[in-house]
Design a protein around this motif. Structure first.
Motif, PDB file in Angstrom:
ATOM      1  N   THR A  75       8.120   4.665  10.967  1.00  0.00           N
ATOM      2  CA  THR A  75       8.715   3.915   9.864  1.00  0.00           C
ATOM      3  C   THR A  75       9.403   4.908   8.921  1.00  0.00           C
ATOM      4  N   LYS A  83       8.590   5.452   5.956  1.00  0.00           N
ATOM      5  CA  LYS A  83       7.505   6.156   5.258  1.00  0.00           C
ATOM      6  C   LYS A  83       6.961   7.292   6.112  1.00  0.00           C
ATOM      7  N   ASP A  84       6.859   7.078   7.420  1.00  0.00           N
ATOM      8  CA  ASP A  84       6.384   8.130   8.320  1.00  0.00           C
ATOM      9  C   ASP A  84       7.298   9.355   8.248  1.00  0.00           C
ATOM     10  N   ILE A 135       9.294  10.216   5.772  1.00  0.00           N
ATOM     11  CA  ILE A 135       9.198  10.825   4.446  1.00  0.00           C
ATOM     12  C   ILE A 135       7.889  11.594   4.289  1.00  0.00           C
ATOM     13  N   ASP A 136       6.780  10.983   4.711  1.00  0.00           N
ATOM     14  CA  ASP A 136       5.468  11.624   4.573  1.00  0.00           C
ATOM     15  C   ASP A 136       5.373  12.919   5.376  1.00  0.00           C
ATOM     16  N   GLU A 147       9.506  -0.869  -2.088  1.00  0.00           N
ATOM     17  CA  GLU A 147       8.161  -0.730  -1.528  1.00  0.00           C
ATOM     18  C   GLU A 147       8.090  -1.200  -0.084  1.00  0.00           C
ATOM     19  N   LEU A 177       9.918   0.582   3.110  1.00  0.00           N
ATOM     20  CA  LEU A 177       9.321   1.774   3.717  1.00  0.00           C
ATOM     21  C   LEU A 177       8.554   1.458   5.000  1.00  0.00           C
ATOM     22  N   LYS A 178       8.192   0.195   5.183  1.00  0.00           N
ATOM     23  CA  LYS A 178       7.435  -0.210   6.364  1.00  0.00           C
ATOM     24  C   LYS A 178       8.321  -0.458   7.581  1.00  0.00           C
TER      25      LYS A 178
END
Length: 256
Positions: A27, A29-30, A32-33, A208, A211-212
């Motif tokens: 995703t 978010k993955d 970015i993290d 929010e 990001l998924k």
């Protein structure tokens, strides 16, 4: 026939590959993290050795990494990147570059251990993995090679060969042009597209929940939102009284 079932891509489900295990669709978010640039991620799996090496006959795309290791030119960077990306795709930290000291280049590759299973990625299966990765990024061709060959059966082989050579030279020119103009590149990035789907009218996404989404889902959402917007503009034209449109306006849902 599709290489990957459309529902797998649409819902961001894990993809199981023969002899290569299961990879997961990261995703936003993955990415970015894990501090991974999506464009660089895509670029690494897009590497074509025939565009990078003059005498590439007999070489495969994975050999690019082996050549870098042999020359010791930034090998740590390229191998580190590939290993880092594979950790993300397989959701495991047990990934390492190994040389099994065999008789040929196929004995050198990357070992991936996950859930008690081990997979060995080398010059013989890397292209298959890269192909799947590009598809989940919305960049690859999700059609089985066998089906493509069947469609080309009636085409003269000489024409097909010329077409391939033309495409190769075209890709070289585009790569050169992109390199020369990289500082002036005004093409859309993935985050430009994310901005669009967050702020377009009647969107269901915000900073929010976006990001998924996987990259494929982002691109698919962007495509559908654009079709809907185009349909709305067409409807506005028809009802404004200032435009005369002869062609039939097809509902956005049925446009591909």
């Amino acid at each position: 026939m599709k290489l990957i079932k459309e529902e797998k891509l649409l819902f961001g489900l894990p993809i199981k590959m023969k002899n290569l295990g299961t990879i997961y669709q990261p995703t936003l978010k993955d990415f970015i993290d894990n501090n991974i640039d999506i464009q660089k991620f895509m670029g690494l799996f897009s590497i074509k050795i025939d565009l990078l090496v003059d005498n590439s006959e007999g070489l495969k795309n994975f050999d690019f990494f082996l050549l870098q290791v042999a020359k010791n030119e930034n090998s740590d960077i390229y191998i580190y990147q590939l290993i880092k990306y594979l950790k993300l795709l397989y959701k495991t930290n047990d990934v390492e570059f190994v040389d099994m000291k065999g008789k040929d280049l196929s004995s050198i590759g990357i070992s991936v251990k996950v859930n008690g299973e081990e997979y060995f990625i080398n010059r013989d299966n890397y292209d298959k993995l890269a192909e799947v990765v590009l598809i989940i990024l919305g960049s690859g061709n999700n059609i089985k090679e066998k089906d493509i060959k069947e469609e080309l059966n009636e085409i003269d082989l000489k024409i097909a060969k010329r077409k391939k050579e033309f495409e190769r030279k075209k890709a070289e020119r585009e790569a050169k042009s992109k390199k020369e103009n990289k500082n002036n590149d005004d093409s859309l990035t993935i985050f430009d597209i994310v901005n669009y789907i967050i702020h377009t009218d009647n969107t269901q996404y915000n900073y929010e929940n976006v990001l998924k989404l996987t990259v494929y889902q982002v691109m698919n959402t962007f495509r559908l939102y654009q079709i809907k917007e185009s349909y709305k503009i067409g409807m506005d034209y028809r009802t404004s009284g200032n435009f005369k449109i002869e062609e039939k306006l097809e509902h956005w849902f049925f446009k591909k």
